[in-house]
Design a protein around this motif. Structure first.
Motif, PDB file in Angstrom:
ATOM      1  N   MET A  89      13.557  -9.134  -8.835  1.00 24.73           N
ATOM      2  CA  MET A  89      14.053  -8.064  -8.311  1.00 24.73           C
ATOM      3  C   MET A  89      13.140  -7.023  -8.192  1.00 24.73           C
ATOM      4  SD  MET A  89      17.939  -5.942  -9.106  1.00 24.73           S
ATOM      5  CE  MET A  89      18.892  -7.623  -8.800  1.00 24.73           C
ATOM      6  N   THR A  90      13.110  -6.683  -6.732  1.00 25.43           N
ATOM      7  CA  THR A  90      12.144  -5.525  -6.610  1.00 25.43           C
ATOM      8  C   THR A  90      12.509  -4.205  -6.859  1.00 25.43           C
ATOM      9  OG1 THR A  90      11.218  -6.826  -4.798  1.00 25.43           O
ATOM     10  CG2 THR A  90      10.796  -4.349  -4.524  1.00 25.43           C
ATOM     11  N   ILE A  91      11.992  -3.192  -7.565  1.00 26.75           N
ATOM     12  CA  ILE A  91      12.335  -2.034  -7.836  1.00 26.75           C
ATOM     13  C   ILE A  91      12.277  -1.117  -6.566  1.00 26.75           C
ATOM     14  CG2 ILE A  91      11.856   0.082  -9.090  1.00 26.75           C
ATOM     15  CD1 ILE A  91      10.237  -1.702 -11.299  1.00 26.75           C
ATOM     16  N   THR A  92      13.288  -0.628  -6.003  1.00 26.88           N
ATOM     17  CA  THR A  92      13.407  -0.129  -4.649  1.00 26.88           C
ATOM     18  C   THR A  92      14.457   0.947  -5.102  1.00 26.88           C
ATOM     19  OG1 THR A  92      15.485  -1.164  -3.925  1.00 26.88           O
ATOM     20  CG2 THR A  92      13.522  -2.146  -3.422  1.00 26.88           C
ATOM     21  N   PRO A  93      14.134   2.433  -4.216  1.00 22.41           N
ATOM     22  CA  PRO A  93      14.932   3.565  -4.401  1.00 22.41           C
ATOM     23  C   PRO A  93      16.371   3.213  -4.204  1.00 22.41           C
ATOM     24  CG  PRO A  93      12.933   3.985  -3.104  1.00 22.41           C
ATOM     25  CD  PRO A  93      12.923   2.474  -3.294  1.00 22.41           C
ATOM     26  N   GLU A  94      16.524   2.557  -3.202  1.00 19.74           N
ATOM     27  CA  GLU A  94      17.963   2.114  -2.886  1.00 19.74           C
ATOM     28  C   GLU A  94      18.577   1.544  -4.231  1.00 19.74           C
ATOM     29  OE1 GLU A  94      15.528   1.120  -1.108  1.00 19.74           O
ATOM     30  OE2 GLU A  94      15.937   2.297   0.760  1.00 19.74           O
ATOM     31  N   ARG A  95      17.982   0.647  -4.992  1.00 20.20           N
ATOM     32  CA  ARG A  95      18.550  -0.186  -6.041  1.00 20.20           C
ATOM     33  C   ARG A  95      18.585   0.699  -7.258  1.00 20.20           C
ATOM     34  NH1 ARG A  95      15.490  -5.725  -4.971  1.00 20.20           N
ATOM     35  NH2 ARG A  95      16.869  -6.548  -3.485  1.00 20.20           N
ATOM     36  N   GLN A  96      17.482   1.634  -7.411  1.00 20.24           N
ATOM     37  CA  GLN A  96      17.496   2.885  -8.461  1.00 20.24           C
ATOM     38  C   GLN A  96      18.782   3.769  -8.336  1.00 20.24           C
ATOM     39  OE1 GLN A  96      13.488   3.925  -7.883  1.00 20.24           O
ATOM     40  NE2 GLN A  96      12.849   3.193  -9.839  1.00 20.24           N
ATOM     41  N   LYS A  97      19.313   3.945  -7.560  1.00 20.93           N
ATOM     42  CA  LYS A  97      20.463   4.542  -7.135  1.00 20.93           C
ATOM     43  C   LYS A  97      21.929   3.934  -7.943  1.00 20.93           C
ATOM     44  CE  LYS A  97      19.130   6.741  -2.740  1.00 20.93           C
ATOM     45  NZ  LYS A  97      19.617   6.889  -1.347  1.00 20.93           N
ATOM     46  N   ARG A  98      21.910   2.850  -8.198  1.00 19.07           N
ATOM     47  CA  ARG A  98      22.790   1.817  -8.647  1.00 19.07           C
ATOM     48  C   ARG A  98      22.410   1.249 -10.043  1.00 19.07           C
ATOM     49  NH1 ARG A  98      23.858  -2.629  -4.374  1.00 19.07           N
ATOM     50  NH2 ARG A  98      26.024  -2.865  -5.715  1.00 19.07           N
ATOM     51  N   VAL A  99      21.282   1.197 -10.309  1.00 27.42           N
ATOM     52  CA  VAL A  99      20.999   0.394 -11.902  1.00 27.42           C
ATOM     53  C   VAL A  99      19.600   1.150 -12.267  1.00 27.42           C
ATOM     54  CG1 VAL A  99      21.856  -1.734 -11.429  1.00 27.42           C
ATOM     55  CG2 VAL A  99      19.639  -1.465 -10.560  1.00 27.42           C
ATOM     56  N   ASP A 100      19.298   1.024 -13.475  1.00 23.88           N
ATOM     57  CA  ASP A 100      18.032   1.412 -14.001  1.00 23.88           C
ATOM     58  C   ASP A 100      17.212   0.331 -14.246  1.00 23.88           C
ATOM     59  OD1 ASP A 100      18.980   4.232 -14.437  1.00 23.88           O
ATOM     60  OD2 ASP A 100      19.545   3.849 -16.370  1.00 23.88           O
ATOM     61  N   PHE A 101      15.888   0.437 -14.142  1.00 23.01           N
ATOM     62  CA  PHE A 101      14.698  -0.557 -14.094  1.00 23.01           C
ATOM     63  C   PHE A 101      13.978  -0.634 -15.398  1.00 23.01           C
ATOM     64  CE2 PHE A 101      15.711  -1.223  -9.638  1.00 23.01           C
ATOM     65  CZ  PHE A 101      16.113  -2.753  -9.655  1.00 23.01           C
ATOM     66  N   THR A 102      13.476  -1.446 -15.951  1.00 22.18           N
ATOM     67  CA  THR A 102      12.392  -1.396 -16.967  1.00 22.18           C
ATOM     68  C   THR A 102      11.062  -1.164 -15.936  1.00 22.18           C
ATOM     69  OG1 THR A 102      11.810  -3.879 -16.597  1.00 22.18           O
ATOM     70  CG2 THR A 102      13.516  -3.118 -18.292  1.00 22.18           C
TER      71      THR A 102
END
Length: 244
Positions: A89-102
């Motif tokens: 799963m690519t770390i994107t600004p859109e996804r970072q609004k919904r989940v936290d990434f390592t």
């Protein structure tokens, strides 16, 4: 004295138990070489699967892996069905609004796959204007395809279906992650399809967790650091992609 020793033993057991856990992992097992079902053993395998297992082992934890659709991964995190997503799963600004990434554990990029006969015709994203494109639903490849002017984008549940559609001339190109395309061409390519010789939009893969779960992010980051430091990461990488 016996009571004191017993109390210490119980306390030690409680501390040990506090550090051990079963991590519920969600993935989408049609994305070789990162996660896929081995045709012979019928078990989940791939780069991502070995990485999360190595991280968990390093931290003294176990993993329980669930296979689901890519578009179900983030909702499953949000509702607590799974603890972490490991699915290229690519770390994107859109996804970072919904989940936290390592921290990132892999760097990739997008490539364009076309039929070999069309290689001179399609050289970049601009040349795909007005064409029929294929991609896997919910991926950055699909996001990029939708940005191509006047393109008609068909999204599939698995990237294999997109590859098959290209070969059947149902679309003019597939946009997807380079390592996945390279793995497909090496293992299943028949010489009729190839890639445009350019990598677009370098991107980083991360493990995703429910927003606010700082403790799990820190644990996973520590595990990733340890397997990089002790050489386990490099061994897994070399197995799936060659030396780097």
């Amino acid at each position: 004295m016996k009571k004191i020793l017993l109390s210490l033993a119980v306390a030690a057991a409680m501390v040990t138990g506090a550090h051990a856990a079963t991590i519920n992992v969600g993935t989408e097992a049609t994305f070789a070489p990162f996660e896929f079902m081995d045709e012979q053993t019928k078990e989940l395998t791939g780069f991502d699967m070995e990485i999360i297992e190595a991280v968990a082992k390093e931290m003294g934890d176990d993993v329980r892996i669930q296979n689901m659709g890519f578009d179900a991964l983030i909702p499953s995190l949000q509702t607590g069905i799974i603890d972490v997503t490991v699915a290229a799963m690519t770390i994107t600004p859109e996804r970072q609004k919904r989940v936290d990434f390592t921290n990132p554990y892999y760097q990739s990029g997008l490539v364009i796959m076309v039929r070999k006969d069309d290689l001179r015709k399609y050289k970049d994203f601009n040349s795909l204007e007005g064409t029929r494109l294929c991609a896997q639903i919910g991926t950055t490849g699909a996001m990029m395809a939708k940005r191509v002017k006047n393109a008609k984008v068909t999204e599939f549940n698995s990237i294999t279906e997109a590859f098959m559609e290209l070969k059947a001339k149902g679309c003019e190109a597939v946009i997807n992650d380079k390592p996945v395309v390279d793995y497909y061409l090496a293992r299943r390519g028949d010489g009729t399809v190839t890639t445009v010789p350019q990598v677009f939009d370098a991107e980083h893969y991360g493990m995703a967790v429910k927003q606010g779960n700082k403790a799990l992010v820190e644990k996973l980051n520590e595990g990733l650091k340890r397997i990089r430091d002790n050489g386990v990461y490099d061994k897994i990488y070399a197995k799936w992609f060659g030396a780097h």
